[in-house]
Design a protein around this motif. Sequence first.
Motif, PDB file in Angstrom:
ATOM      1  N   LEU A 117       0.832  -1.206   0.000  1.00  0.00           N
ATOM      2  CA  LEU A 117       0.000   0.000   0.000  1.00  0.00           C
ATOM      3  C   LEU A 117       0.868   1.259   0.000  1.00  0.00           C
ATOM      4  O   LEU A 117       0.611   2.212  -0.745  1.00  0.00           O
ATOM      5  N   THR A 118       1.931   1.244   0.803  1.00  0.00           N
ATOM      6  CA  THR A 118       2.788   2.430   0.849  1.00  0.00           C
ATOM      7  C   THR A 118       3.556   2.584  -0.476  1.00  0.00           C
ATOM      8  O   THR A 118       3.759   3.705  -0.941  1.00  0.00           O
ATOM      9  N   PHE A 121       1.207   4.156  -3.037  1.00  0.00           N
ATOM     10  CA  PHE A 121       1.034   5.604  -2.886  1.00  0.00           C
ATOM     11  C   PHE A 121       2.289   6.370  -3.315  1.00  0.00           C
ATOM     12  O   PHE A 121       2.191   7.465  -3.852  1.00  0.00           O
ATOM     13  N   GLN A 122       3.435   5.763  -3.117  1.00  0.00           N
ATOM     14  CA  GLN A 122       4.655   6.446  -3.577  1.00  0.00           C
ATOM     15  C   GLN A 122       4.655   6.600  -5.098  1.00  0.00           C
ATOM     16  O   GLN A 122       5.032   7.641  -5.631  1.00  0.00           O
ATOM     17  N   ILE A 125       2.190   9.300  -6.033  1.00  0.00           N
ATOM     18  CA  ILE A 125       2.718  10.629  -5.725  1.00  0.00           C
ATOM     19  C   ILE A 125       3.688  11.069  -6.836  1.00  0.00           C
ATOM     20  O   ILE A 125       3.704  12.222  -7.252  1.00  0.00           O
ATOM     21  N   GLU A 128       2.448  13.066  -9.700  1.00  0.00           N
ATOM     22  CA  GLU A 128       2.165  14.491  -9.476  1.00  0.00           C
ATOM     23  C   GLU A 128       0.826  14.930 -10.051  1.00  0.00           C
ATOM     24  O   GLU A 128       0.724  15.938 -10.750  1.00  0.00           O
ATOM     25  N   ASN A 129      -0.189  14.155  -9.773  1.00  0.00           N
ATOM     26  CA  ASN A 129      -1.532  14.515 -10.224  1.00  0.00           C
ATOM     27  C   ASN A 129      -2.496  14.300  -9.044  1.00  0.00           C
ATOM     28  O   ASN A 129      -2.812  13.169  -8.684  1.00  0.00           O
ATOM     29  N   PHE A 130      -2.917  15.429  -8.445  1.00  0.00           N
ATOM     30  CA  PHE A 130      -3.737  15.327  -7.230  1.00  0.00           C
ATOM     31  C   PHE A 130      -5.073  14.638  -7.477  1.00  0.00           C
ATOM     32  O   PHE A 130      -5.592  13.940  -6.609  1.00  0.00           O
ATOM     33  N   LEU A 133      -4.479  10.962  -7.469  1.00  0.00           N
ATOM     34  CA  LEU A 133      -4.222  10.575  -6.072  1.00  0.00           C
ATOM     35  C   LEU A 133      -5.520  10.494  -5.270  1.00  0.00           C
ATOM     36  O   LEU A 133      -5.747   9.540  -4.521  1.00  0.00           O
ATOM     37  N   SER A 134      -6.376  11.506  -5.454  1.00  0.00           N
ATOM     38  CA  SER A 134      -7.648  11.526  -4.719  1.00  0.00           C
ATOM     39  C   SER A 134      -8.517  10.340  -5.093  1.00  0.00           C
ATOM     40  O   SER A 134      -9.122   9.704  -4.230  1.00  0.00           O
ATOM     41  N   SER A 137      -6.982   7.211  -3.560  1.00  0.00           N
ATOM     42  CA  SER A 137      -7.017   7.198  -2.103  1.00  0.00           C
ATOM     43  C   SER A 137      -8.463   7.003  -1.638  1.00  0.00           C
ATOM     44  O   SER A 137      -8.739   6.231  -0.710  1.00  0.00           O
ATOM     45  N   GLN A 138      -9.403   7.670  -2.325  1.00  0.00           N
ATOM     46  CA  GLN A 138     -10.818   7.492  -2.000  1.00  0.00           C
ATOM     47  C   GLN A 138     -11.240   6.036  -2.250  1.00  0.00           C
ATOM     48  O   GLN A 138     -11.948   5.439  -1.433  1.00  0.00           O
ATOM     49  N   SER A 140      -9.378   3.400  -2.207  1.00  0.00           N
ATOM     50  CA  SER A 140      -8.780   2.529  -1.188  1.00  0.00           C
ATOM     51  C   SER A 140      -9.624   2.542   0.080  1.00  0.00           C
ATOM     52  O   SER A 140      -9.862   1.497   0.691  1.00  0.00           O
ATOM     53  N   ALA A 141     -10.068   3.727   0.467  1.00  0.00           N
ATOM     54  CA  ALA A 141     -10.922   3.825   1.656  1.00  0.00           C
ATOM     55  C   ALA A 141     -12.228   3.065   1.438  1.00  0.00           C
ATOM     56  O   ALA A 141     -12.710   2.360   2.330  1.00  0.00           O
ATOM     57  N   VAL A 144     -11.689  -0.737   1.727  1.00  0.00           N
ATOM     58  CA  VAL A 144     -11.578  -1.187   3.117  1.00  0.00           C
ATOM     59  C   VAL A 144     -12.938  -1.145   3.794  1.00  0.00           C
ATOM     60  O   VAL A 144     -13.310  -2.073   4.527  1.00  0.00           O
TER      61      VAL A 144
END
Lengths: 322, 322
Positions: A117-118, A121-122, A125, A128-130, A133-134, A137-138, A140-141, A144
């Motif tokens: 998972l880490t 995310f690396q 990152i 470089e596109n927020f 990433l969002s 990350s959303q 992934s949440a 879970v």
Amino acid sequence: MFESSDLVSEDLKILENFLNNSSENSNISLVSSVISHLIKAGGKRLRPALVFIVCKMLSYQDEENKRIRVAAAIEFIHNATLLHDDVLDGGELRRGVSTANKIWGNKTSILVGDFLLTMAFQWLIECENFDVLSILSQSSATIVSGEIKQMLICSNITMTEQDYIDVVSAKTAALFAASCEAAATLAKVSVEEREALKSFGVNFGIAFQIIDDVLDYSGEQSGKNLGNDFYNRKVTLPVIISYDLADEAEKEFWQSSFGKIKNCGNFQKAISYIKNHKAIELAKEKAESYIKIAKESLDIFPSSLYKTALINLLDFTLHRKL
Amino acid sequence: MFESSDLVSEDLKILENFLNNSSENSNISLVSSVISHLIKAGGKRLRPALVFIVCKMLSYQDEENKRIRVAAAIEFIHNATLLHDDVLDGGELRRGVSTANKIWGNKTSILVGDFLLTMAFQWLIECENFDVLSILSQSSATIVSGEIKQMLICSNITMTEQDYIDVVSAKTAALFAASCEAAATLAKVSVEEREALKSFGVNFGIAFQIIDDVLDYSGEQSGKNLGNDFYNRKVTLPVIISYDLADEAEKEFWQSSFGKIKNCGNFQKAISYIKNHKAIELAKEKAESYIKIAKESLDIFPSSLYKTALINLLDFTLHRKL
């Protein structure tokens, strides 16, 4: 694997190299071994294929190989959830090979899952596109939270089809949707196109999981242990349908025998009830209805080899045997 | 708690509200309950305090409460590792209260740990600062690799002090360092200042963990179960020192009895050997040497209330009893 991926076989090769390098670069040999085991066990690389096909369909010009990082991140998020899932379920076989927790134990599976998972995310990152990433990350949440809902309700034989669809939407479809949406975001298409692809992904994902769950009762050469869900008392669509249609004696069977240990004929009895009520066929029809919506979501895109490839993926899913 | 945090008590209050809201906002009541349990169990909020004090020391003007999100993310990354750690160790008590896995079971702890990690990354993404994201994502990877190394070598009675310091640097000090470095990055200070604060964090973190491990053998009212590390066969500095200084009979004891179940006097015997060799004092001296380096790292900053607060935190750590 499946024909659609031939169109993106170059990208899939680059991905394999990328994943293999990541395994070799770990300075802990246990981590390298587990990652290498996961990569070799393979799987269909369905989510990366989605990323690559959507990128091509949208003519995304990717000079920095961002799509590779995104696809690799998605594959590792997926593998992280599998690692933790197998610990939760005590699964011993996946895709026909021993699970990591069977080989290395639960502690290793938990920690390497965290590690994947880490790493994911690396890589995200680095893109470089927020927005991407969002999205990831959303999702992934969401995955879970789907796993948590599954843990809370899936041993309950009276759970509803809606509960099941909610769980499946979160734990499986969210990452399919994110794969398509992330690719669309990289390609900077319109909101309408992005939403259409997200809808394609969600509905594809739901159908995929329904078929996956069906194969646990009907698979002939499934890489999973046949009956895994039954013995883990994990209620899935074939069981929900059978239970809905069951008479009192059958309901009593499900309540008392579902999830009970092997070698007492319970699983065979469950399969016979499932067959009698045509629950496999009914579940497949349900999957088909989601596949229909997924196909329709693509209507706004002009015909292309890539659009056809996406549609082929849907058909492949519906008819897969393992 | 400790005096230094008085200077940032406003920020710590905002943080508590932020964390409490995040718990209430979960739409799964089990998740809310676990998060709320973790927040109430509290802990020292040492990492958030570091973020806030460094931000103030560097006169960071934070109009969007980014420091709160960063501190909350760090606290949740920390709690995620604790949740998974307690599953790995079978820990039943932490900070004097029952661990989540004791109350809700391992599955819940694994999944809520995963959930906390995804929430943490969502808050970090909201800060829209790639450098901060990289720092925290890198440190999360380092923490996990530290946990893996610990799993691999910490039951080995002959592990060296260097092995121990490597593990502690990764599993504990990395997040202390990241707290300081992230704050410095938000405040956009020079590379030299950022590196100095990172060094402060690393050395503080190592000292903190040494003292934490010492308390497992010497704590009077520790919130942890006294002897936890002993019974989990987790080799820490007091044991490494004692073993190094042990005669043959003692070495034989450590090899055969370390980690053996309770009620047979083994732990008391271990403590007596540790006392005889003054291993507690020697371990504390080691911690002191890291605290000295941490203090020196702050030399390049002018005197201020906040610099003093950081130094007080170091002294608090060295002299804490629980």
